[in-house]
Motif scaffolding. Sequence first.
Motif, mmCIF file in Angstrom:
data_model
loop_
_atom_site.group_PDB
_atom_site.id
_atom_site.type_symbol
_atom_site.label_atom_id
_atom_site.label_comp_id
_atom_site.label_asym_id
_atom_site.label_seq_id
_atom_site.Cartn_x
_atom_site.Cartn_y
_atom_site.Cartn_z
ATOM 1 N N ASP A 104 52.032 16.179 40.499
ATOM 2 C CA ASP A 104 52.442 17.339 39.704
ATOM 3 C C ASP A 104 52.470 18.553 40.636
ATOM 4 O OD1 ASP A 104 52.304 19.742 38.142
ATOM 5 O OD2 ASP A 104 51.586 18.583 36.428
ATOM 6 N N VAL A 105 53.639 19.141 40.813
ATOM 7 C CA VAL A 105 53.802 20.250 41.754
ATOM 8 C C VAL A 105 52.944 21.459 41.359
ATOM 9 C CG1 VAL A 105 55.840 21.299 40.698
ATOM 10 C CG2 VAL A 105 55.488 21.488 43.157
ATOM 11 N N ASN A 106 52.748 21.686 40.089
ATOM 12 C CA ASN A 106 51.922 22.823 39.654
ATOM 13 C C ASN A 106 50.457 22.614 40.005
ATOM 14 O OD1 ASN A 106 54.053 24.378 38.532
ATOM 15 N ND2 ASN A 106 54.068 23.020 36.756
ATOM 16 N N ILE A 107 49.976 21.404 39.832
ATOM 17 C CA ILE A 107 48.591 21.094 40.225
ATOM 18 C C ILE A 107 48.449 21.228 41.739
ATOM 19 C CG2 ILE A 107 46.857 19.263 40.364
ATOM 20 C CD1 ILE A 107 47.909 18.236 37.657
ATOM 21 N N GLU A 108 49.441 20.755 42.456
ATOM 22 C CA GLU A 108 49.415 20.846 43.921
ATOM 23 C C GLU A 108 49.358 22.304 44.379
ATOM 24 O OE1 GLU A 108 52.204 19.401 47.602
ATOM 25 O OE2 GLU A 108 52.048 18.097 45.843
ATOM 26 N N LYS A 109 50.143 23.164 43.764
ATOM 27 C CA LYS A 109 50.128 24.589 44.102
ATOM 28 C C LYS A 109 48.762 25.204 43.814
ATOM 29 C CE LYS A 109 55.047 25.564 43.401
ATOM 30 N NZ LYS A 109 56.040 26.233 42.540
#
Length: 120
Positions: A104-109
């Motif tokens: 999940d790109v948002n979690i990664e950010k």
Amino acid sequence: MNKKSATIYDISKKLNVSVATVSRALNDHPRISQATKDLVKKTAKEMNYKQNNLAKALKSGETKNVGIIVPFVNTNFFSSVIRGIEEELSPFGYHVIICQSHEDVNIEKRHLNTLLNAQV
């Protein structure tokens, strides 16, 4: 019962030397005699002194923490990579902080910002 950890100020006061002398002795500075280093280190151990890693990191600009963000830790590939990184860095005093993004790109950010804010 846990003894309260002493500070370099406590050691300084007990030995009647400057805080700078205590700090230098604990960090093996060449300007401090071996006898003073030994006395300071012995007293620090007796007084349950623990180095403040946050203060050390602020002074040196180095936290000795390495962050790894992976999609999942429970795959053979990523667990092997993490193990290899830990085995290589641990002898040099580094700590590895592992985050999972679950693809999940948002979690990664979020993880990336957290690691950056912690000076990892």
